[in-house]
Design an enzyme around this catalytic site. Structure first.
Site, short mmCIF file in Angstrom:
data_model
loop_
_atom_site.label_atom_id
_atom_site.label_comp_id
_atom_site.label_asym_id
_atom_site.label_seq_id
_atom_site.Cartn_x
_atom_site.Cartn_y
_atom_site.Cartn_z
N CYS A 334 0.80 -1.24 0.00
CA CYS A 334 0.00 0.00 0.00
C CYS A 334 0.83 1.28 0.00
CB CYS A 334 -1.01 -0.01 1.14
SG CYS A 334 -0.52 -0.87 2.63
N ARG A 363 7.36 -11.25 4.98
CA ARG A 363 7.07 -11.06 6.40
C ARG A 363 7.70 -12.20 7.18
NH1 ARG A 363 0.60 -9.47 6.10
NH2 ARG A 363 0.86 -7.71 4.65
N GLN A 381 0.65 -10.74 -3.08
CA GLN A 381 -0.71 -10.32 -2.75
C GLN A 381 -1.41 -9.84 -4.01
OE1 GLN A 381 0.27 -7.36 0.35
NE2 GLN A 381 -0.84 -8.66 1.78
N ASP A 383 -3.23 -7.37 -4.53
CA ASP A 383 -3.60 -6.11 -3.88
C ASP A 383 -4.30 -5.17 -4.84
OD1 ASP A 383 -3.29 -5.71 -1.20
OD2 ASP A 383 -1.16 -5.25 -1.33
N HIS A 385 -5.75 -0.85 -4.52
CA HIS A 385 -6.06 0.32 -3.70
C HIS A 385 -6.86 1.28 -4.55
CE1 HIS A 385 -2.51 -1.54 -1.83
NE2 HIS A 385 -3.17 -1.25 -0.72
N LYS A 465 -13.68 -2.79 8.25
CA LYS A 465 -13.41 -3.67 7.11
C LYS A 465 -14.51 -4.70 6.93
CE LYS A 465 -10.56 -6.75 9.97
NZ LYS A 465 -9.35 -7.57 10.04
N HIS A 511 -8.46 -0.41 0.64
CA HIS A 511 -7.64 -1.59 0.35
C HIS A 511 -8.58 -2.73 -0.05
CE1 HIS A 511 -4.12 0.06 2.74
NE2 HIS A 511 -5.13 0.78 3.18
#
Length: 629
Positions: A334, A363, A381, A383, A385, A465, A511
């Site tokens: 992000c 991670r 991911q 992902d 945005h 969320k 997100h």
């Protein structure tokens, strides 16, 4: 003179304090017999607990989810009783409820072995069948300490020492066993019996590896034998579907110590991975997303600027922190996406910006937490945005939900539930921002008639969320997709757009992930399909098998024609019996097996067999692509 209000709105008045069980008895003997506990003014209480003032009451039986948890917690205490009878030197630590069951941590100088579990389980069944009541006593602190001193339960004394402000605690006694617990527990052992001990592992006092090692006995417990049997069958089926075993058997991937928590993808596995990525790329393009790609390594100064160094430092991989210019592998995409958005002046006419990134992130995960593809250290991911105005927020979330549902449906997941997680106590942002974001998410759930529930207080510190939970082929639930309305990064990283009024405004930053981690989602897919992927996703779609060497050239020609049509085809021209070849490729879960003998070669055909054993007979090669849809 308490007045008890029941869930249907009716009331019952008593001339003296009454227990939960007393109220159940007053309603009827059948309910009294089934009563496990009660919910008094929203708080779970034991069946023997007295109600002294007016209160609302819901009787808890085994039919309630709370009732099942009580059964599981009580079965953990039953395990404790069996262990103490068989192994008097054992010291009991803690025995909480977990998904589908319970465990108990135990300290013993002579470690338990797998052979001990059947003995313990047998003793538990004997105790469950005995006429034993569970007696609760609220015990003053000093008396509780003396009780556990006399019984040599050192860890219970340590737990009491942690409860400095507690003057009295619940001690539960059944026969010769005494344990300390918040409760509630079943009032009698007759509610127990549908259980099985499942595993033995190591653990540590307080979960800290620097403390002494304990042993943990796991078990599962259910309302009745039918539920227990169904659960054990699910476990057996889950074992067959284990993606780690299938990954090896189907030659998809492997792990090794040279790269902890990072898969080595083999040809067929990488084909599967690439097919899924191609599918997702096509989907986001169709839904109006742009795709970006941001660096994997960024300076520590950048991560401090974004705030992630403060929050995620322990989980980040750092490259020479002592250097003048230190770097870290990115744990998320992000902040990089924000940096892309900040390039150039943005107008309200530019919004919404739907920005996708299939970004590789890293991670740090403890070795004990890693679990095949389900928990890795380096993963991609899916992902996205979305940067939008306040007026656009709700519609953008609706579009995201539609995309998520579309993807799950097409990938074979049709039972999807949604949780709306709202503001936690520790959070950032104004109440007005939280109100607006939570209201938008709730409106979307209602407008789309989603199968949703409220999860109060479980939002991220920066965002409410929606979490999407999908059920697989054997009923296991996986949390994969998420939509988060971020109220942190737009302020922290100072992103703005020029509104119609000519003034600067903060965009909403949403997100969105559908799969979450491509690696983990592939693990879920492998287990969902048990390796039998739909044709479009199968790494190998067909195998061409000859019966004798005489058909080898024709088999190659057939395979070549199918490859020209875009199909993923292999040939097996080995000098082996055709039954052996069919069996081997069936175990490899290849959707179509195309068998060629002299008769098929002479007719310009192939004999088509499916991986489930169904025989479609012989068909012309020219018709194969129509059949393989």
């Amino acid at each position: 003179m308490p007045v008890i209000t029941l869930p249907d709105g009716s009331t019952r008045q008593f001339d003296q304090p009454v227990s939960v069980l007393d109220v159940a008895t007053d309603i009827g003997p059948g309910l009294a017999k089934a009563t496990l506990a009660g919910e008094v003014d929203g708080q779970l209480r034991d069946a023997v607990d007295l109600i002294t003032d007016d209160a609302s009451l819901r009787i808890i039986t085994s039919k309630d989810e709370q009732g099942l948890e009580i059964i599981r917690h009580s079965t953990a205490h039953l395990l404790g009783q069996a262990v103490k009878q068989l192994f008097p030197d054992a010291k009991m630590v803690i025995g909480p409820v977990i998904d589908d069951g319970f465990y108990y941590d135990i300290q013993r100088d002579q470690p338990f072995s797998q052979d001990d579990l059947p003995r313990i389980e047998q003793r538990m069944h004997e105790l469950a069948k005995a006429d034993i009541s569970v007696v609760k006593t609220m015990t003053p602190r000093a008396a509780a300490i003396e009780t556990f001193k006399q019984r040599g339960e050192d860890y219970k004394l340590r737990l009491i020492d942690d409860l400095q402000d507690v003057e009295a605690m619940g001690l539960y006694q059944h026969d010769d066993y005494i344990d300390m617990c918040r409760g509630p527990h079943v009032p009698h052992h007759r509610f127990l019996g549908a259980f099985k001990l499942t595993a033995l592992s190591g653990s540590y006092w307080r979960g800290d590896s620097s403390n002494e090692q304990l042993q943990r006995i796991y078990g599962t417990a259910w309302r009745n034998d039918k539920e227990l049997k169904a659960h054990l069958l699910r476990l057996e089926e889950a074992e067959k579907r284990d993606h780690r075993k299938l990954g090896q058997r189907l030659d998809l991937f492997h792990f090794e110590e040279s790269a902890p928590g990072q898969p080595f993808w083999h040809d067929k596995g990488w084909t599967l991975y690439s097919l899924l990525m191609d599918y997702m790329r096509k989907k986001v393009r169709e839904h109006g997303y742009i795709e970006v790609h941001t660096p994997q390594v960024l300076s520590l100064d950048f991560w401090k600027y974004t705030g992630h160094w403060e929050k995620y430092r322990e989980n980040m991989f750092v490259v020479d922190e002592s250097a003048d210019t230190a770097f870290a592998l990115k744990p998320m995409n992000c902040p990089g996406n924000v940096q892309v958005f900040k390039q150039g002046v943005k107008s309200y006419r530019d919004l919404p910006v739907r920005m996708a990134e299939f970004g590789k992130v890293f991670r740090h995960e403890a070795s004990g937490a890693r679990h095949g593809l389900m928990r890795v250290q380096g993963f991609t991911q899916d992902d996205a945005h979305i940067f939008c105005t306040d007026e656009q927020l709700e519609e953008e979330v609706i579009l995201m939900c539609a995309l998520i549902k579309e993807v799950y449906d097409e990938l074979g997941f049709h039972d999807v539930k949604v949780q709306l997680s709202t503001r936690p106590e520790q959070r950032i942002g104004s109440d007005a921002d939280w109100d607006r974001a939570e209201k938008a998410l709730e409106n979307v759930c209602r407008k789309l008639d989603l199968d949703w529930s409220l999860n109060p207080g479980d939002g991220a510190f920066y965002a409410p969320k929606l979490d999407f939970h999908l059920s697989d082929a054997i009923g296991r639930v996986w949390q994969c997709g998420t939509i988060q309305v971020d109220m942190n990064l737009p302020h922290r990283l100072d992103i703005t757009y020029t509104g119609e009024d000519g003034e600067k405004h903060r965009p909403h930053m949403v997100h969105r992930a559908i799969m979450g981690s491509i690696e983990r989602f592939l693990g879920v897919l492998i287990e969902h399909y048990a390796g039998e992927f739909p044709l479009w996703l199968a790494p190998v779609q067909a195998a061409v098998l000859n019966i004798t060497d005489a058909q080898a050239d024709y088999a190659e020609q057939v395979a070549g024609q199918l490859r020209q049509q875009g199909l993923r085809v292999i040939t097996d021209l080995r000098n082996e019996k055709i039954g052996f070849k069919i069996r081997e490729h069936t175990l490899q879960k290849i959707p179509y097996l195309l068998v060629i003998g002299d008769r098929e070669m002479a007719a310009g055909q192939v004999a088509v067999r499916l991986r489930n054993g169904k025989d479609l007979g012989s068909v012309p090669v020219s018709e194969l692509s129509e059949i393989m849809q």
